[in-house]
Design an enzyme around this catalytic site. Structure first.
Site, short mmCIF file in Angstrom:
data_model
loop_
_atom_site.label_atom_id
_atom_site.label_comp_id
_atom_site.label_asym_id
_atom_site.label_seq_id
_atom_site.Cartn_x
_atom_site.Cartn_y
_atom_site.Cartn_z
N LYS A 171 0.77 -1.17 -0.07
CA LYS A 171 0.12 -0.07 0.01
C LYS A 171 0.86 1.08 0.01
CE LYS A 171 -3.05 3.27 1.14
NZ LYS A 171 -2.12 4.43 1.32
N GLY B 225 6.10 5.58 8.94
CA GLY B 225 5.35 6.72 8.75
C GLY B 225 5.33 7.38 10.11
N SER B 226 4.14 8.24 10.54
CA SER B 226 4.17 8.79 11.64
C SER B 226 4.04 7.92 12.97
CB SER B 226 2.99 9.81 11.58
OG SER B 226 1.84 9.12 12.02
N VAL C 232 0.15 7.28 13.55
CA VAL C 232 -0.42 5.85 12.66
C VAL C 232 0.30 4.67 12.96
CG1 VAL C 232 -0.71 5.04 10.36
CG2 VAL C 232 -1.08 7.61 11.00
N GLU D 105 9.00 1.83 11.40
CA GLU D 105 10.01 3.11 11.63
C GLU D 105 9.26 4.43 11.69
OE1 GLU D 105 11.59 5.89 10.47
OE2 GLU D 105 12.23 5.20 8.45
N CYS E 154 13.06 10.74 7.59
CA CYS E 154 12.81 10.25 8.73
C CYS E 154 14.18 10.51 9.92
CB CYS E 154 12.36 8.72 8.68
SG CYS E 154 10.90 8.65 8.10
N GLU F 228 8.76 16.36 15.56
CA GLU F 228 9.37 16.17 14.33
C GLU F 228 8.55 17.14 13.31
OE1 GLU F 228 10.55 12.41 11.52
OE2 GLU F 228 8.41 12.27 12.44
#
Length: 478
Positions: free
Chosen positions: A171, A224-225, A228, A246, A280, A379
């Site tokens: 995805k 991602g965040s 999430v 991650e 990141c 971040e």
């Protein structure tokens, strides 16, 4: 405008609904993608299971490796196509997009060579027994990649998953799905069996959520965040499956007076401005020993003032951020710095003839930021570098560890003892001494601790994350 379709079970399949794809360099629609959801995810998972029960599941490791190596060749053949696609989709300068295409190829090359080299062990045990361990694929795995490095991230996760023999349901981020779809086309050309790699496009809260919670998925890899990532892990826990997460960082670059300050300045600026700061592991905090703070920040300021921002095709130092929401978010942090009276030491400039409707943010250096300020804790995910003054090594270590994140860190010193002490003391998944990023490092294990997630990607270590160890004990008599 015809919409790009999903790739499921070796076939291109559309959805009734579609989503626009905007070029962040000028903010205009350039394509449409299918808006998949639970139905398409279910079809892709079923295709993955069919592949595991069929031709893909019967391939030996060496054969899987040859397919990955063939795909690497095709990625290099289409590198300029993929780079142009990535630049238009993400807003990257073409130089960076071309590098991403080559790194993606390198992932498939590396894991193609590693596919038949994941060895188990024999374990000394009681007389009359032979005991061994073997590694097996999880089965059908879900991979959810972010929008900042679609080509690299897809290669980073999909290549080791396939090398271990899993079937993949990928995805991609809804903002940047085009290169993943092209990779699916190349995988089919390389000869991957139907269902071994499936790509479903759509929104995270629809297709992504359906993938994370699907009972037919045996492992989830997500980048991602943190917010999430927590949802992903919660959904996976209900099905008792492992996850690799991650989740970003607030990575420090610690600079001491005895460092090679010229080299440090060059690397530190690149580490926060590459990909418009949307990385990141971006070195978003520079922690500077007091003795050199004023002179070193003055040098950084000169470097920031020389930076130019433009469209992807203009190929300047930075491109735009990915979308309007991200532009507003990053600019909001810069505005917060001004409202709180922080010192804006320098800003870069927009280049000439920059499209007016693009999502552009000037790279910004902010000085004497308190370690507990939001700009030093959160971040930002944009080209914003905060400078923090420290007295000595002890305070530097405290500041470096003083956020919820722990992804990467840089240390700049010629003192080997100091470098080793800080390398051990800083809580992060990667530490770089007198460098940062080590040239990308496909071979180097990557991942975080604390709020930056868990599990490791890249390097040989990633293969173990996409497989399960099985112990076999055979009783045969003395």
């Amino acid at each position: 405008m015809n919409a790009h379709q999903h790739f499921i079970g070796g076939a291109w399949i559309g959805s009734e609904a579609t989503l626009p794809v905007l070029n962040p360099s000028h903010g205009q629609e350039m394509a449409r993608i299918a808006r998949g959801g639970a139905r398409e995810i279910d079809e892709a998972v079923k295709a993955g299971h069919a592949a595991m029960d069929g031709e893909w599941g019967r391939l030996d490791a060496a054969s899987r490796g040859r397919l990955l190596l063939k795909l690497a060749e095709l990625i290099r053949r289409d590198a300029e196509i993929l780079a142009t696609m990535e630049s238009e989709d993400v807003g990257k300068p073409m130089t960076l997009a071309r590098n991403d295409a080559q790194v993606c190829a390198r992932y498939f090359e590396y894991y193609g060579g590693a596919a038949d080299k994941v060895h188990g062990d024999t374990i000394p045990f009681q007389n009359g027994f032979t005991v061994m361990t073997v590694y097996e694929p999880h089965g059908v795995v879900g991979v959810i990649v972010p929008w900042n490095y679609p080509l690299q991230m897809t290669g980073r996760s999909v290549a080791p998953a396939l090398a271990m023999g899993n079937a993949v349901v990928l995805k991609p981020a809804e903002d940047t799905s085009l290169s993943a779809l092209h990779l699916a086309k190349l995988a089919a050309e390389a000869g991957f069996p139907a269902g071994s790699l499936n790509v479903v496009t759509g929104l995270g809260e629809e297709a992504g959520a359906a993938l994370a919670s699907h009972k037919g998925i045996h492992h989830i890899s997500f980048t991602g965040s943190r917010e999430v990532g927590t949802l992903i892990q919660t959904a996976a826990a209900k099905n008792t499956i492992p996850v690799t997460l991650e989740l970003g960082g607030k990575s420090p670059q610690v600079v001491f007076a005895d460092a090679d300050l010229s080299e440090a300045g060059t690397v530190i600026v690149k580490a926060i401005t590459q990909n418009a700061g949307q990385t990141c592991s971006a070195g978003s905090r520079v922690v500077i020993e007091d003795a050199i703070y004023d002179s070193f920040t003055a040098d950084l300021a000169r470097r920031f003032k020389d930076l130019r921002v433009g469209s992807g095709e203009q190929d300047l130092d930075l491109g735009p951020v990915v979308n309007a929401k991200q532009c507003e978010r990053v600019q909001g942090y810069i505005d917060l710095a001004r409202r709180d009276g922080l010192t804006i030491l320098a800003e870069g400039e927009l280049g000439t003839n920059v499209p007016g409707d693009g999502y552009y943010v000037r790279p910004t250096l902010i000085g004497d930021v308190p370690p507990d300020h939001r700009l030093a804790q959160e971040e930002i995910f944009g080209p914003v570098l905060v400078a923090i003054r420290v007295r000595d090594e002890a305070e530097a270590l405290k500041v470096a560890n003083g956020t919820e994140y722990g992804l990467a860190a840089g240390i700049w010193t010629q003192d080997l003892g100091k470098a080793l002490r800080l390398s051990k003391g800083i809580k992060s998944g990667q530490v770089f001494v007198n460098n940062y990023g080590a040239g990308g490092g496909v071979e180097l294990p990557f991942g975080g601790v604390k709020g930056s997630g868990h599990g490791r990607e890249k390097g040989f270590e990633a293969l173990y994350g996409f497989g399960s160890m099985k112990m076999i004990a055979i009783k045969h008599g003395v």
